[in-house]
Design a protein around this motif. Structure first.
Motif, PDB file in Angstrom:
ATOM      1  N   ILE A   1       1.010  -1.675   0.160  1.00  0.00           N
ATOM      2  CA  ILE A   1       0.013  -0.069  -0.009  1.00  0.00           C
ATOM      3  C   ILE A   1       1.007   1.257  -0.128  1.00  0.00           C
ATOM      4  N   PHE A   2       1.647   1.263   0.359  1.00  0.00           N
ATOM      5  CA  PHE A   2       2.715   2.181   0.810  1.00  0.00           C
ATOM      6  C   PHE A   2       3.248   2.539  -0.642  1.00  0.00           C
ATOM      7  N   PHE A   3       3.745   1.433  -1.000  1.00  0.00           N
ATOM      8  CA  PHE A   3       4.410   1.445  -2.648  1.00  0.00           C
ATOM      9  C   PHE A   3       3.439   1.887  -3.493  1.00  0.00           C
ATOM     10  N   ALA A   4       2.582   2.077  -3.556  1.00  0.00           N
ATOM     11  CA  ALA A   4       1.802   1.649  -4.464  1.00  0.00           C
ATOM     12  C   ALA A   4       1.236   3.147  -4.245  1.00  0.00           C
ATOM     13  N   LEU A   5       0.946   3.795  -3.054  1.00  0.00           N
ATOM     14  CA  LEU A   5       0.399   5.821  -2.870  1.00  0.00           C
ATOM     15  C   LEU A   5       2.021   6.334  -3.124  1.00  0.00           C
ATOM     16  N   PHE A   6       3.267   5.979  -2.582  1.00  0.00           N
ATOM     17  CA  PHE A   6       3.855   6.350  -3.254  1.00  0.00           C
ATOM     18  C   PHE A   6       4.230   7.005  -5.260  1.00  0.00           C
ATOM     19  N   ASP A   7       3.527   6.035  -5.500  1.00  0.00           N
ATOM     20  CA  ASP A   7       3.878   5.579  -7.299  1.00  0.00           C
ATOM     21  C   ASP A   7       2.577   6.472  -7.320  1.00  0.00           C
ATOM     22  N   LEU A   8       1.471   6.913  -6.750  1.00  0.00           N
ATOM     23  CA  LEU A   8       0.421   7.387  -6.715  1.00  0.00           C
ATOM     24  C   LEU A   8       0.202   8.418  -6.803  1.00  0.00           C
ATOM     25  N   LEU A   9       0.955   9.237  -6.023  1.00  0.00           N
ATOM     26  CA  LEU A   9       1.318  10.688  -5.343  1.00  0.00           C
ATOM     27  C   LEU A   9       2.653  10.917  -5.940  1.00  0.00           C
ATOM     28  N   ARG A  10       3.389  10.522  -7.119  1.00  0.00           N
ATOM     29  CA  ARG A  10       3.999  11.597  -7.593  1.00  0.00           C
ATOM     30  C   ARG A  10       4.115  10.749  -9.045  1.00  0.00           C
ATOM     31  N   ASN A  11       3.122  10.259  -9.301  1.00  0.00           N
ATOM     32  CA  ASN A  11       2.701  10.159 -11.291  1.00  0.00           C
ATOM     33  C   ASN A  11       1.270  10.457 -11.289  1.00  0.00           C
ATOM     34  N   ALA A  12       0.594  10.479 -10.892  1.00  0.00           N
ATOM     35  CA  ALA A  12      -1.000  10.978 -10.383  1.00  0.00           C
ATOM     36  C   ALA A  12      -1.247  12.143 -11.573  1.00  0.00           C
ATOM     37  N   ILE A  13      -1.843  12.030 -12.254  1.00  0.00           N
ATOM     38  CA  ILE A  13      -2.065  13.215 -13.535  1.00  0.00           C
ATOM     39  C   ILE A  13      -3.404  14.383 -12.875  1.00  0.00           C
ATOM     40  N   GLU A  14      -4.026  13.879 -11.732  1.00  0.00           N
ATOM     41  CA  GLU A  14      -5.251  14.466 -11.531  1.00  0.00           C
ATOM     42  C   GLU A  14      -4.653  15.137 -10.251  1.00  0.00           C
ATOM     43  N   LEU A  15      -2.840  14.623  -9.658  1.00  0.00           N
ATOM     44  CA  LEU A  15      -3.315  15.118  -8.724  1.00  0.00           C
ATOM     45  C   LEU A  15      -2.335  17.058  -8.980  1.00  0.00           C
ATOM     46  N   ARG A  16      -1.498  16.294 -10.208  1.00  0.00           N
ATOM     47  CA  ARG A  16      -0.660  17.791 -10.945  1.00  0.00           C
ATOM     48  C   ARG A  16      -1.479  19.339 -10.822  1.00  0.00           C
ATOM     49  N   GLY A  17      -0.633  20.005 -10.404  1.00  0.00           N
ATOM     50  CA  GLY A  17      -1.322  20.975 -10.070  1.00  0.00           C
ATOM     51  C   GLY A  17      -3.073  21.209  -8.847  1.00  0.00           C
ATOM     52  N   ALA A  18      -2.898  19.668  -8.532  1.00  0.00           N
ATOM     53  CA  ALA A  18      -4.281  20.638  -7.646  1.00  0.00           C
ATOM     54  C   ALA A  18      -3.865  21.076  -6.596  1.00  0.00           C
ATOM     55  N   GLY A  19      -3.783  22.107  -5.751  1.00  0.00           N
ATOM     56  CA  GLY A  19      -3.259  22.999  -4.836  1.00  0.00           C
ATOM     57  C   GLY A  19      -4.516  22.487  -2.750  1.00  0.00           C
ATOM     58  N   LEU A  20      -3.383  22.429  -2.181  1.00  0.00           N
ATOM     59  CA  LEU A  20      -4.005  22.732  -1.253  1.00  0.00           C
ATOM     60  C   LEU A  20      -4.061  23.573   0.098  1.00  0.00           C
TER      61      LEU A  20
END
Length: 175
Positions: free
Chosen positions: A41-60
């Motif tokens: 789960i950690f490795f999947a989350l790491f890869d997801l958050l690094r490469n997710a196109i949906e999150l690019r430019g998403a701010g918080l």
């Protein structure tokens, strides 16, 4: 009891401890086993958050992009390994980890007798600050939130435990 009995003979202590584990059918790796299912789960989350196109430019809040480090200031020079940006989330993570250790989360008993473990526990926030420094801010935010929730859980648990101790003490005083 084993530590007291064999404090001058660490090899004999280890042998007796392993024999005790065998007698009671306890695996010495039992403390590591709960972490194994979470590694994929950690490795999947790491890869997801690094490469997710949906999150690019998403701010918080101050974070402009959850897939990039959360640079709040650019230094006029570069620091080896860390780079030229000041990233706030890894620093907040280190602070909450130190606070979590100060509040206590069950590690006191395991580190009290082992100076090596105590040293590892003291340096872990610094090590993870360096590891997380250039990670995706979404991943560091995940760990920061996990720390904050754990601190809250520890505070609530301690409060409940203290109330239970007071209740038992007052019941004993009445009897």
């Amino acid at each position: 009891a084993l530590k007291e009995k064999y404090r001058d003979n660490p090899q004999r202590f280890n042998q007796e401890q392993m024999a005790l584990f065998k007698r009671h059918k306890i695996s010495p790796l039992g403390g590591c086993l709960p972490m194994l299912p979470s590694l994929p789960i950690f490795f999947a989350l790491f890869d997801l958050l690094r490469n997710a196109i949906e999150l690019r430019g998403a701010g918080l809040w101050w974070i402009n992009d959850l897939t990039a480090p959360d640079a709040i200031y650019t230094l006029p020079f570069s620091i080896p390994i860390l780079g030229e940006n000041v990233n706030l989330l890894p620093l907040l993570y280190a602070g909450t980890t130190l606070l979590q250790q100060k509040i206590g989360g069950g590690m006191e008993t395991t580190t009290a007798d082992n100076p090596n473990m105590k040293m590892v526990q003291q340096y872990m926030p610094l090590i993870f600050t360096f590891i997380f420094y250039n990670f995706a801010s979404g991943l560091v935010l995940y760990f920061l939130c996990s720390n904050i929730f754990t601190i809250g859980q520890n505070l609530i648990t301690k409060r409940i435990f203290e109330q239970d101790v007071e209740t038992v003490a007052s019941a004993e005083n009445r009897d």
